[in-house]
Design a protein around this motif. Structure first.
Motif, PDB file in Angstrom:
ATOM      1  N   ARG A 273       0.807  -1.221   0.000  1.00  0.00           N
ATOM      2  CA  ARG A 273       0.000   0.000   0.000  1.00  0.00           C
ATOM      3  C   ARG A 273       0.840   1.270   0.000  1.00  0.00           C
ATOM      4  NH1 ARG A 273      -4.129  -1.207   4.844  1.00  0.00           N
ATOM      5  NH2 ARG A 273      -2.167  -1.953   5.726  1.00  0.00           N
ATOM      6  N   SER A 274       2.035   1.221   0.585  1.00  0.00           N
ATOM      7  CA  SER A 274       2.840   2.425   0.784  1.00  0.00           C
ATOM      8  C   SER A 274       3.796   2.663  -0.372  1.00  0.00           C
ATOM      9  CB  SER A 274       3.633   2.314   2.091  1.00  0.00           C
ATOM     10  OG  SER A 274       2.757   2.170   3.189  1.00  0.00           O
ATOM     11  N   GLU A 275       3.740   3.838  -0.953  1.00  0.00           N
ATOM     12  CA  GLU A 275       4.574   4.192  -2.097  1.00  0.00           C
ATOM     13  C   GLU A 275       6.055   4.281  -1.726  1.00  0.00           C
ATOM     14  OE1 GLU A 275       4.016   5.188  -5.335  1.00  0.00           O
ATOM     15  OE2 GLU A 275       1.835   5.392  -5.509  1.00  0.00           O
ATOM     16  N   GLY A 276       6.352   4.947  -0.597  1.00  0.00           N
ATOM     17  CA  GLY A 276       7.746   5.192  -0.239  1.00  0.00           C
ATOM     18  C   GLY A 276       8.583   3.926  -0.133  1.00  0.00           C
ATOM     19  N   PRO A 277       8.186   2.975   0.724  1.00  0.00           N
ATOM     20  CA  PRO A 277       8.951   1.729   0.832  1.00  0.00           C
ATOM     21  C   PRO A 277       8.998   0.957  -0.487  1.00  0.00           C
ATOM     22  CG  PRO A 277       7.508   1.991   2.719  1.00  0.00           C
ATOM     23  CD  PRO A 277       7.132   3.064   1.754  1.00  0.00           C
ATOM     24  N   GLY A 278       7.909   1.012  -1.263  1.00  0.00           N
ATOM     25  CA  GLY A 278       7.889   0.315  -2.540  1.00  0.00           C
ATOM     26  C   GLY A 278       8.915   0.870  -3.509  1.00  0.00           C
ATOM     27  N   GLN A 279       9.006   2.188  -3.589  1.00  0.00           N
ATOM     28  CA  GLN A 279       9.989   2.815  -4.468  1.00  0.00           C
ATOM     29  C   GLN A 279      11.407   2.484  -4.003  1.00  0.00           C
ATOM     30  OE1 GLN A 279       9.240   4.789  -7.127  1.00  0.00           O
ATOM     31  NE2 GLN A 279       7.048   5.088  -6.861  1.00  0.00           N
ATOM     32  N   GLU A 280      11.593   2.396  -2.678  1.00  0.00           N
ATOM     33  CA  GLU A 280      12.918   2.100  -2.144  1.00  0.00           C
ATOM     34  C   GLU A 280      13.364   0.699  -2.525  1.00  0.00           C
ATOM     35  OE1 GLU A 280      15.935   0.523   0.201  1.00  0.00           O
ATOM     36  OE2 GLU A 280      13.902   0.023   0.847  1.00  0.00           O
ATOM     37  N   VAL A 281      12.463  -0.284  -2.408  1.00  0.00           N
ATOM     38  CA  VAL A 281      12.816  -1.663  -2.756  1.00  0.00           C
ATOM     39  C   VAL A 281      13.038  -1.790  -4.262  1.00  0.00           C
ATOM     40  CG1 VAL A 281      12.069  -4.072  -2.705  1.00  0.00           C
ATOM     41  CG2 VAL A 281      11.595  -2.585  -0.756  1.00  0.00           C
ATOM     42  N   GLU A 282      12.173  -1.162  -5.050  1.00  0.00           N
ATOM     43  CA  GLU A 282      12.374  -1.174  -6.503  1.00  0.00           C
ATOM     44  C   GLU A 282      13.754  -0.638  -6.843  1.00  0.00           C
ATOM     45  OE1 GLU A 282      11.081   1.564 -10.182  1.00  0.00           O
ATOM     46  OE2 GLU A 282       9.351   0.703  -9.113  1.00  0.00           O
ATOM     47  N   GLY A 283      14.122   0.487  -6.239  1.00  0.00           N
ATOM     48  CA  GLY A 283      15.415   1.088  -6.505  1.00  0.00           C
ATOM     49  C   GLY A 283      16.570   0.199  -6.087  1.00  0.00           C
ATOM     50  N   ALA A 284      16.425  -0.469  -4.939  1.00  0.00           N
ATOM     51  CA  ALA A 284      17.492  -1.344  -4.458  1.00  0.00           C
ATOM     52  C   ALA A 284      17.696  -2.524  -5.403  1.00  0.00           C
ATOM     53  CB  ALA A 284      17.152  -1.837  -3.051  1.00  0.00           C
ATOM     54  N   ILE A 285      16.604  -3.087  -5.904  1.00  0.00           N
ATOM     55  CA  ILE A 285      16.718  -4.215  -6.840  1.00  0.00           C
ATOM     56  C   ILE A 285      17.374  -3.766  -8.141  1.00  0.00           C
ATOM     57  CG2 ILE A 285      15.394  -5.801  -8.293  1.00  0.00           C
ATOM     58  CD1 ILE A 285      13.428  -6.096  -5.953  1.00  0.00           C
ATOM     59  N   ARG A 286      16.969  -2.624  -8.643  1.00  0.00           N
ATOM     60  CA  ARG A 286      17.558  -2.120  -9.889  1.00  0.00           C
ATOM     61  C   ARG A 286      19.038  -1.782  -9.700  1.00  0.00           C
ATOM     62  NH1 ARG A 286      14.097  -0.931 -14.052  1.00  0.00           N
ATOM     63  NH2 ARG A 286      11.857  -1.085 -13.582  1.00  0.00           N
ATOM     64  N   ALA A 287      19.381  -1.218  -8.541  1.00  0.00           N
ATOM     65  CA  ALA A 287      20.780  -0.873  -8.274  1.00  0.00           C
ATOM     66  C   ALA A 287      21.667  -2.111  -8.224  1.00  0.00           C
ATOM     67  CB  ALA A 287      20.886  -0.099  -6.962  1.00  0.00           C
ATOM     68  N   ALA A 288      21.068  -3.245  -7.824  1.00  0.00           N
ATOM     69  CA  ALA A 288      21.813  -4.503  -7.758  1.00  0.00           C
ATOM     70  C   ALA A 288      21.844  -5.223  -9.104  1.00  0.00           C
ATOM     71  CB  ALA A 288      21.204  -5.408  -6.698  1.00  0.00           C
ATOM     72  N   GLY A 289      21.261  -4.603 -10.141  1.00  0.00           N
ATOM     73  CA  GLY A 289      21.299  -5.186 -11.476  1.00  0.00           C
ATOM     74  C   GLY A 289      20.066  -5.970 -11.860  1.00  0.00           C
ATOM     75  N   GLY A 290      19.031  -5.942 -11.010  1.00  0.00           N
ATOM     76  CA  GLY A 290      17.800  -6.673 -11.294  1.00  0.00           C
ATOM     77  C   GLY A 290      16.766  -5.801 -11.990  1.00  0.00           C
ATOM     78  N   GLU A 291      15.655  -6.414 -12.333  1.00  0.00           N
ATOM     79  CA  GLU A 291      14.541  -5.722 -12.976  1.00  0.00           C
ATOM     80  C   GLU A 291      13.339  -5.778 -12.054  1.00  0.00           C
ATOM     81  OE1 GLU A 291      12.158  -3.646 -15.570  1.00  0.00           O
ATOM     82  OE2 GLU A 291      14.311  -3.969 -15.751  1.00  0.00           O
ATOM     83  N   ALA A 292      12.816  -4.626 -11.673  1.00  0.00           N
ATOM     84  CA  ALA A 292      11.687  -4.584 -10.747  1.00  0.00           C
ATOM     85  C   ALA A 292      10.812  -3.377 -11.012  1.00  0.00           C
ATOM     86  CB  ALA A 292      12.170  -4.555  -9.299  1.00  0.00           C
ATOM     87  N   THR A 293       9.529  -3.536 -10.732  1.00  0.00           N
ATOM     88  CA  THR A 293       8.559  -2.448 -10.817  1.00  0.00           C
ATOM     89  C   THR A 293       7.670  -2.505  -9.588  1.00  0.00           C
ATOM     90  OG1 THR A 293       8.512  -2.487 -13.242  1.00  0.00           O
ATOM     91  CG2 THR A 293       6.642  -1.465 -12.126  1.00  0.00           C
TER      92      THR A 293
END
Length: 263
Positions: free
Chosen positions: A50-70
């Protein structure tokens, strides 16, 4: 509650290269660990909460590690939002191969004489689980099949004191898992659930925050492995059930509880 993550020296597999995985409740605890594990093994991951902030943070962490996430926000008690979530997943990545229905609220411990509000909250989540199955299965049928894992709890079997509505709703989840497995086995869709024990997560800390230390120590002693689970251990079980290695497993409720019922 604390627990050190286990070390992993094995070369990372890529069992989910080209696959699309959806994780509900994917911004913390077991859900985040599973979303990250899917991404490390090559999946395109949609995570939701439900929460945008934590969701954006996890998406960013996955992408920073070379993964694909939305990240897509969703309240899993609202079927319209669930339908839109699955539709957007398919629109973004073209298909849905795996789903981990993990989202749930931290149960509030109370005796049955005080359970009315907690009953409504838990069974709204159970209804949402049915809606997740409905829309996930529909998406998987269009591309030849898939795998769904539902997050249950040892409380569904244990008759855990002061967790009556939570345990009852999780028992309903396990029944829904078996029904879905029976109905769609012939269409290449496998559905299983995890009977999760005590893990060191923000949700478990919230549930037991007012419990005395001696009560937690006694609970841990009941676990055959004498410790709480680490989130990575649950995540790897989800990935196993979604992998080709579990191709003959459907309708199962797999205990991931450190041997809680052995003692």
């Amino acid at each position: 509650m604390t627990n050190e993550p286990r070390s992993n020296t094995e070369k990372e597999q890529m069992r989910f290269q080209g696959k699309v995985a959806l994780v509900t409740g994917g911004t913390s605890g077991l859900g985040r660990a599973t979303a990250e594990a899917f991404a490390r093994e090559g999946a395109k991951v949609v995570l939701t909460a439900r929460s945008e902030g934590p969701g954006q943070e996890v998406e960013g962490a996955i992408r920073a590690a070379g993964g694909e996430a939305t990240f897509l926000p969703c309240d899993v008690t609202d079927e319209r939002q669930i339908g839109a979530l699955v539709e957007q997943t398919v629109k973004t990545y073209g298909r849905l191969d795996c789903a981990y229905n993990n989202a749930w609220a931290a149960p509030k411990m109370a005796p049955l004489s005080e359970f009315s509000a907690e009953f409504e909250a838990n069974f709204a989540l159970l209804r949402g689980l049915f809606a997740c199955l409905k829309h996930e299965i529909a998406a998987m049928l269009t591309t030849g099949g898939g795998v769904i894992v539902n997050g249950s709890s040892a409380a569904a079997r244990a008759g855990a004191a002061f967790l009556g509505p939570y345990g009852a709703a999780k028992a309903g989840l396990e029944s829904a898992t078996r029904t879905a497995a029976a109905e769609y086995a012939g269409q290449n869709i496998r559905v299983n659930s995890l009977a999760l024990g005590a893990f060191d997560t923000p949700m478990s800390r919230e549930t037991y925050k007012d419990a005395p230390p001696e009560a937690l120590a006694a609970f841990t002693t009941r676990i055959a492995l004498r410790r709480l689970g680490h989130v990575d251990e649950a995540a790897q079980t989800v990935l196993f059930l979604c992998s080709p290695g579990a191709s003959y497993i459907t309708g199962a409720n797999l205990a991931v509880d450190g041997g809680y019922f052995l003692t």
